[in-house]
Design a protein around this motif. Structure first.
Motif, PDB file in Angstrom:
ATOM      1  N   TYR A 229       0.868  -1.170   0.000  1.00  0.00           N
ATOM      2  CA  TYR A 229       0.000   0.000   0.000  1.00  0.00           C
ATOM      3  C   TYR A 229       0.902   1.217   0.000  1.00  0.00           C
ATOM      4  N   SER A 230       0.656   2.152  -0.894  1.00  0.00           N
ATOM      5  CA  SER A 230       1.441   3.372  -0.995  1.00  0.00           C
ATOM      6  C   SER A 230       0.493   4.563  -0.963  1.00  0.00           C
ATOM      7  N   HIS A 231       0.803   5.532  -0.099  1.00  0.00           N
ATOM      8  CA  HIS A 231      -0.056   6.707   0.054  1.00  0.00           C
ATOM      9  C   HIS A 231       0.795   7.964  -0.044  1.00  0.00           C
ATOM     10  N   SER A 232       0.467   8.826  -1.003  1.00  0.00           N
ATOM     11  CA  SER A 232       1.167  10.100  -1.182  1.00  0.00           C
ATOM     12  C   SER A 232       0.232  11.237  -0.807  1.00  0.00           C
ATOM     13  N   PHE A 233       0.760  12.173  -0.043  1.00  0.00           N
ATOM     14  CA  PHE A 233      -0.039  13.279   0.483  1.00  0.00           C
ATOM     15  C   PHE A 233      -0.002  14.465  -0.466  1.00  0.00           C
ATOM     16  N   GLY A 234      -1.200  14.968  -0.813  1.00  0.00           N
ATOM     17  CA  GLY A 234      -1.320  16.104  -1.707  1.00  0.00           C
ATOM     18  C   GLY A 234      -0.935  17.418  -1.026  1.00  0.00           C
ATOM     19  N   LYS A 235      -0.458  18.361  -1.841  1.00  0.00           N
ATOM     20  CA  LYS A 235      -0.070  19.690  -1.358  1.00  0.00           C
ATOM     21  C   LYS A 235      -1.177  20.691  -1.665  1.00  0.00           C
ATOM     22  N   ASP A 236      -1.049  21.868  -1.091  1.00  0.00           N
ATOM     23  CA  ASP A 236      -1.845  23.019  -1.501  1.00  0.00           C
ATOM     24  C   ASP A 236      -1.062  23.722  -2.594  1.00  0.00           C
ATOM     25  N   VAL A 237      -1.637  23.788  -3.792  1.00  0.00           N
ATOM     26  CA  VAL A 237      -0.975  24.404  -4.932  1.00  0.00           C
ATOM     27  C   VAL A 237      -1.817  25.588  -5.388  1.00  0.00           C
ATOM     28  N   GLU A 238      -1.295  26.788  -5.172  1.00  0.00           N
ATOM     29  CA  GLU A 238      -1.965  28.025  -5.580  1.00  0.00           C
ATOM     30  C   GLU A 238      -3.407  28.067  -5.103  1.00  0.00           C
ATOM     31  N   GLY A 239      -3.633  27.745  -3.831  1.00  0.00           N
ATOM     32  CA  GLY A 239      -4.959  27.813  -3.244  1.00  0.00           C
ATOM     33  C   GLY A 239      -5.849  26.617  -3.526  1.00  0.00           C
ATOM     34  N   PHE A 240      -5.340  25.643  -4.236  1.00  0.00           N
ATOM     35  CA  PHE A 240      -6.099  24.445  -4.574  1.00  0.00           C
ATOM     36  C   PHE A 240      -5.488  23.249  -3.856  1.00  0.00           C
ATOM     37  N   LYS A 241      -6.284  22.498  -3.123  1.00  0.00           N
ATOM     38  CA  LYS A 241      -5.806  21.313  -2.402  1.00  0.00           C
ATOM     39  C   LYS A 241      -5.818  20.109  -3.328  1.00  0.00           C
ATOM     40  N   VAL A 242      -4.639  19.543  -3.571  1.00  0.00           N
ATOM     41  CA  VAL A 242      -4.520  18.335  -4.390  1.00  0.00           C
ATOM     42  C   VAL A 242      -4.893  17.135  -3.515  1.00  0.00           C
ATOM     43  N   ASP A 243      -5.794  16.276  -4.008  1.00  0.00           N
ATOM     44  CA  ASP A 243      -6.206  15.083  -3.258  1.00  0.00           C
ATOM     45  C   ASP A 243      -5.040  14.106  -3.113  1.00  0.00           C
ATOM     46  N   ASP A 244      -5.023  13.389  -2.000  1.00  0.00           N
ATOM     47  CA  ASP A 244      -4.015  12.358  -1.780  1.00  0.00           C
ATOM     48  C   ASP A 244      -4.149  11.272  -2.847  1.00  0.00           C
ATOM     49  N   ALA A 245      -3.042  10.572  -3.124  1.00  0.00           N
ATOM     50  CA  ALA A 245      -3.043   9.479  -4.105  1.00  0.00           C
ATOM     51  C   ALA A 245      -2.602   8.192  -3.424  1.00  0.00           C
ATOM     52  N   SER A 246      -3.336   7.109  -3.694  1.00  0.00           N
ATOM     53  CA  SER A 246      -3.021   5.814  -3.090  1.00  0.00           C
ATOM     54  C   SER A 246      -2.965   4.727  -4.156  1.00  0.00           C
ATOM     55  N   PHE A 247      -2.039   3.794  -3.964  1.00  0.00           N
ATOM     56  CA  PHE A 247      -1.873   2.668  -4.875  1.00  0.00           C
ATOM     57  C   PHE A 247      -1.770   1.373  -4.078  1.00  0.00           C
ATOM     58  N   LEU A 248      -2.184   0.292  -4.708  1.00  0.00           N
ATOM     59  CA  LEU A 248      -2.036  -1.058  -4.165  1.00  0.00           C
ATOM     60  C   LEU A 248      -1.145  -1.828  -5.145  1.00  0.00           C
ATOM     61  N   PRO A 249       0.179  -1.835  -4.916  1.00  0.00           N
ATOM     62  CA  PRO A 249       1.079  -2.561  -5.823  1.00  0.00           C
ATOM     63  C   PRO A 249       0.986  -4.074  -5.630  1.00  0.00           C
ATOM     64  N   LEU A 250       0.898  -4.796  -6.729  1.00  0.00           N
ATOM     65  CA  LEU A 250       0.926  -6.258  -6.763  1.00  0.00           C
ATOM     66  C   LEU A 250       2.046  -6.637  -7.712  1.00  0.00           C
ATOM     67  N   ALA A 251       3.083  -7.340  -7.197  1.00  0.00           N
ATOM     68  CA  ALA A 251       4.267  -7.517  -8.032  1.00  0.00           C
ATOM     69  C   ALA A 251       4.993  -8.817  -7.756  1.00  0.00           C
TER      70      ALA A 251
END
Length: 165
Positions: free
Chosen positions: A67-89
């Motif tokens: 499970y990988s979770h990346s936290f979104g930043k505030d970019v020019e007043g807009f909040k970027v949603d977090d991104a999550s992945f489920l790697p299978l490898a």
């Protein structure tokens, strides 16, 4: 949502039905988002569960799910949603010495968020064995995603620990 449950079920069944002489491993990693998405994301946390068995004294192979979770930043007043992945490898490790190993995980990272379709997953890594059951792991994790006529990479550089159970 159905594809997430299906992939998770396949991974769990695959990891529990492999040869009993294998080695289960759990990794906890933290890192930074780099490349195409670095402007919108900052910090990344990842958890991996792998089951590897020795093919020889130097080579191990197996499967991993995570499970990988990346936290979104505030970019020019807009909040970027977090991104999550489920790697299978599929996982492979080459033990160079008692302390050092190189490896790679190759597979597919299922996008968990709405609008995140996932993509081809690759994670080259280098490991340093602190003890028989604990490694320090540095990895470059990438998800190659199709975005219309171009391919974008959701890439992270991580550092973490891996415990052999």
């Amino acid at each position: 949502m159905k594809k997430i449950f299906l992939c998770a079920a396949i991974a769990v069944l695959g990891l529990t039905s492999v040869n009993a002489q294998g080695e289960p491993k759990v990794g906890v990693n933290a890192g930074l988002v780099v490349g195409d998405f670095s402007d919108g994301y900052s910090f990344n946390l990842a958890l991996d569960v792998a089951y590897l068995w020795g093919l020889s004294d130097q080579i191990e192979a197996g499967a991993t799910v995570g499970y990988s979770h990346s936290f979104g930043k505030d970019v020019e007043g807009f909040k970027v949603d977090d991104a999550s992945f489920l790697p299978l490898a599929a996982s492979g490790r080459f033990n160079v010495s008692e302390e050092f190993a190189f490896g790679v995980d190759l597979g597919y990272a299922v996008g968990i968020d709405e609008g995140n379709d996932g993509g081809f997953y690759y994670a080259p890594r280098i490991q340093y064995g602190v003890s028989d059951n604990l490694d320090i792991v540095a990895a470059y994790r990438g998800v190659s995603m199709d975005a219309g006529p171009v391919t974008l990479g959701f890439n992270t550089i991580t550092l973490g620990v891996e415990f052999e159970l």
